[in-house]
Design an enzyme around this catalytic site. Structure first.
Site, PDB file in Angstrom:
ATOM      1  N   HIS A 152       0.828  -1.214   0.000  1.00 16.71           N
ATOM      2  CA  HIS A 152       0.000   0.000   0.000  1.00 16.71           C
ATOM      3  C   HIS A 152       0.861   1.263   0.000  1.00 16.71           C
ATOM      4  O   HIS A 152       2.092   1.202   0.006  1.00 16.71           O
ATOM      5  CB  HIS A 152      -0.966  -0.003   1.190  1.00 16.71           C
ATOM      6  CG  HIS A 152      -0.318  -0.032   2.544  1.00 16.71           C
ATOM      7  ND1 HIS A 152       0.549   0.935   2.993  1.00 16.71           N
ATOM      8  CD2 HIS A 152      -0.447  -0.920   3.583  1.00 16.71           C
ATOM      9  CE1 HIS A 152       0.932   0.672   4.225  1.00 16.71           C
ATOM     10  NE2 HIS A 152       0.358  -0.473   4.608  1.00 16.71           N
ATOM     11  N   CYS A 160       2.900  -4.800   6.730  1.00 13.73           N
ATOM     12  CA  CYS A 160       2.666  -4.612   5.294  1.00 13.73           C
ATOM     13  C   CYS A 160       3.920  -4.103   4.591  1.00 13.73           C
ATOM     14  O   CYS A 160       4.934  -3.800   5.215  1.00 13.73           O
ATOM     15  CB  CYS A 160       1.523  -3.628   5.076  1.00 13.73           C
ATOM     16  SG  CYS A 160      -0.071  -4.190   5.742  1.00 13.73           S
TER      17      CYS A 160
END
Length: 397
Positions: A152, A160
């Site tokens: 992202h 992440c």
């Protein structure tokens, strides 16, 4: 006297005003979301694809490396092999080297993941994103828990791959156009580091090494053939189906033999064994350099942890074996004209270039030495040994 509405009426009025404002803003927000999700792939990247014999609509594959903090983009070329297009620096990943085990451990996962189109998120709170597909079949077999592991935007990670908005926008566009070209799902390979022989020897004592050997097998298959490995899970381990083409399997076998031999050679030569520790993940030096120049990276998760990223703990120090030089080499070097005069050994001759000793044929074993020499002296073949102490010394051997 002014009569104010009751608190309940006031709250309702505020709510209606908020909803009215939201309704007015909704079309603008939708247009903004649509614009970033439909932005074209940059022209420079399209040019790279063309140079490599591929296109925006061709299938894509991504490879992530935590220690190097990089994500590679690979596209299938006209010949059927995947070719490397470009490498993006990761702004932030979290945790340590090794797989993700449970919810909240901040670990960025490692393994082979599948991303269908439904896992693309154009409305992400982190600009744009896609879910890598953790946990997969291997993770579930290990009892690992967690969800929503993304590639992202921004520069903040809780497990992440945070890429910043601009970078994830390009990655998203590349994946989006591959789906538009007919790809049903793309493979996302996540590794602790580049899976070469040097790193496997370097991390040979790490508790995760057995797991990393599984990942290396899949990496080797891709490196040898340029084709996506067919990944399965058997008895809680990654396994890889053979390619249909026997020629491809031959390439895999050759690479595996070569890599294993290289690892064994490095270990035998005494290469160091290390473990790399992190306070909480790391980021690519590109982003660190920008930040040091005062460029804002936005919301960076746990920036204080970056000072303690990638600390190597030496488990086995390097022990280089001495280089063995044949006498034929070093003996000639000692008398070579190119050797500085102070280091040169004047008149030196190696044993194999010297004239044989006249005693060589006479001196055999110690128990024969004295009678042989005495016999030779009595017959006049050689002078009698002097002084007499020499004979006594020989007799005592």
């Amino acid at each position: 006297m002014v009569v104010l509405p009751s608190p309940v009426v006031q709250r309702r009025a505020v709510a209606w005003v908020f909803l009215f404002a939201l309704a007015l803003a909704a079309p603008s927000l939708a247009r903004a979301q649509s614009a970033k999700a439909t932005a074209p792939i940059p022209a420079a990247t399209l040019a790279l694809m063309s140079q490599k014999g591929t296109s925006a609509s061709a299938p894509v594959l991504f490879r992530a490396y935590k220690k190097e903090s990089e994500i590679e983009v690979w596209k299938k070329a006209a010949g059927g092999r995947f070719v490397h297009i470009k490498t993006f620096p990761i702004c932030r990943w979290s945790g340590q080297l090794g797989p993700k085990r449970k919810t909240g451990d901040r670990q960025t996962p490692e393994g082979f993941y599948t991303v269908p189109q439904r896992q693309m998120n154009p409305n992400s709170s982190y600009y744009l994103s896609f879910d890598v597909g953790y946990p997969n079949a291997y993770d579930r077999a290990q009892g690992s828990t967690g969800s929503a592991v993304m590639v992202h935007g921004v520069c903040s990670s809780m497990g992440c791959f945070a890429m910043t908005d601009q970078v994830v926008g390009e990655i998203y566009a590349i994946a989006r156009d591959a789906f538009a070209g007919g790809q049903a799902a793309f493979q996302f390979q996540s590794y602790p580091f580049r899976m070469n022989a040097a790193n496997m020897a370097r991390y040979r004592t790490d508790p995760n090494i057995a797991f990393w050997r599984q990942l290396k097998e899949g990496s080797d298959r891709f490196e040898a053939t340029g084709e996506e490995p067919n990944v399965t899970v058997t008895a809680g381990r990654y396994a890889f189906l053979p390619y249909k083409d026997p020629a491809l399997e031959s390439l895999v076998t050759a690479r595996r033999v070569q890599e294993e031999a290289r690892i064994a050679s490095l270990v035998e030569e005494g290469s160091a064994a290390v473990r790399t520790t992190y306070s909480d993940g790391a980021q690519h030096p590109f982003w660190a350099a920008l930040s040091a120049k005062g460029v804002s990276l936005g919301d960076v998760s746990r920036p204080e942890a970056l000072a303690y990223a990638g600390q190597d703990v030496i488990v086995i120090p390097a022990q280089r074996r001495p280089i063995l030089v044949a006498e034929a080499v070093w003996s000639r070097w000692m008398v070579a004209a190119s050797v500085p005069a102070l280091m040169r050994v004047r008149g030196f001759k190696p044993a194999y270039e010297q004239a044989p000793s006249r005693f060589a044929a006479l001196v055999t074993r110690y128990d024969q030495t004295l009678p042989t020499i005495l016999s030779a002296s009595l017959t006049g073949q050689m002078p009698a040994p002097t002084p007499p102490a020499i004979i006594e010394t020989l007799a005592q051997r």
